[in-house]
Scaffold this active site. Structure first.
Site: not given
Ligand code: PPS
Length: 330
Positions: A143, A262
């Site tokens: 990050h 995914l």
């Molecule tokens: S981290 O901890 O910074 O690494 O988090 P990061 O992975 O960047 O972000 C987590 C958010 O991504 C969403 N997410 C997804 N959204 C849609 N589809 C898929 N497959 C998916 N995988 C991870 C996850 O739910 C977090 O977002 P929010 O809005 O909190 O749900």
């Protein structure tokens, strides 16, 4: 123009951080190159700056909560010929998070709780990455903003493939709030959290200082710039784009298999990627006091139900100020 920062506000933000966002594994904050970081980063930053970068590693770079885990899983699968069996290993092993030790300083806590065993990829992440590197090329997560990346990347001595992912800041903020409470012990309210976000007073912030340097480099041959919203809209298209960038093109059947792997539903129930083990550990040791899960909503526009019109307005003005004419977010 929204003026967010002045000295007395700065002092207030420092107070909020100290009061609501320190814990047994977070002892305070520092500013490095204008970036807010947990104090522990002080011990890691020179090692990272002088990191021996390998050309054949893939770097997944992002501001927190913008789709990192999703991108990591995609990249790892593509680099490993869709190895679903190997993919059952925890993502923290398969795609290590370079500076994660800065976020979770467990040293004191471990002395007092002899049975506490944090995952090794969190406990000493730089050592862990070095160790994993011995086995072959890595899909590395970070990050860190551009200014804190290894010198060899910044001065272009080494040019590994870098995939940067970003997300609209309002949804990012909601997601980061959930994460900060669930994983990192934030105890304050959402209103203060939004103010910290806008003021660049959260780990890895300011947000625009993170996104824009990668956006400016988005046409460099070793950099691919992705948006979470585009992944939600057309995942198969993004999978193809990423596979081509990684020089590992996929057949239509493989794209279909990977799209299904995914999907949000699939990732939410996949223990290798949903960080439930970290959440359970936090709960077991009373390090957090809230409900929720890492895979929270996976939606675009979730902020509409959670942010007040005034806060939305502040975010929009602030976004306009930083991105006017850039065609980055609507
Ligand atoms: S981290 O901890 O910074 O690494 O988090 P990061 O992975 O960047 O972000 C987590 C958010 O991504 C969403 N997410 C997804 N959204 C849609 N589809 C898929 N497959 C998916 N995988 C991870 C996850 O739910 C977090 O977002 P929010 O809005 O909190 O749900």
């Amino acid at each position: 123009m929204v003026i967010i920062n002045n000295n007395s506000e700065d002092a207030e933000f420092d107070e909020i951080l100290e009061r609501d966002f320190t814990s047994v594994f977070r002892h305070g904050y520092i500013t490095v190159e204008g970036v807010t970081m947990p104090k522990r980063f002080e011990d890691l930053k020179n090692n990272i700056r002088n990191w021996n970068v390998r050309e054949d590693d893939v770097w997944i770079c992002s501001f927190p909560k913008t789709g990192t885990t999703w991108t990591q899983e995609m990249v790892w699968m593509i680099m490993n010929n869709l190895d679903v069996v190997g993919g059952q290993a925890n993502l923290g092993h398969r795609s290590p998070f370079l500076e994660v030790s800065a976020l979770f300083d467990y040293r004191e806590f471990k002395k007092e709780n002899k049975d506490f065993q944090p995952p090794p990829f969190i406990d000493d992440s730089l050592e862990f990455v070095k160790h994993q590197s011995l086995k072959g090329p890595l899909c590395l997560k970070t990050h860190l903003p551009w200014a804190l990346l290894p010198k060899e990347i910044q001065d272009n001595t080494k040019s590994p493939k870098i995939i940067y992912v970003t997300r609209n800041p309002k949804d990012t903020c909601i997601s980061y709030f959930n994460h900060s409470r669930l994983m990192e012990g934030y105890r304050g309210n959402f209103e203060d959290y939004c103010r910290l976000f806008l003021a660049g007073k959260l780990p890895f912030a300011p947000f625009w200082n993170h996104v824009l340097p990668f956006w400016e480099r988005r046409n460099h041959p070793n950099i691919l710039f992705l948006k979470y919203e585009e992944m939600v809209k057309d995942l198969p298209a993004i999978i193809r784009k990423v596979a081509d960038f990684l020089e590992k093109p996929l057949s239509d059947d493989q794209v279909e298999v990977l799209s299904s792997h995914l999907s949000f539903e699939s990732m939410k129930k996949n223990p290798a990627v949903n960080y439930e083990m970290v959440v359970s550990l936090n709960r077991k040791y009373n390090l957090i006091h809230c409900e929720g899960s890492f895979m929270r909503s996976g939606k675009v526009g979730d902020y509409k139900a959670k942010m007040s019109p005034e806060v939305i307005c502040k975010f929009d003005e602030w976004t306009k100020e930083h991105t006017e004419g850039l065609d980055l977010f609507d």
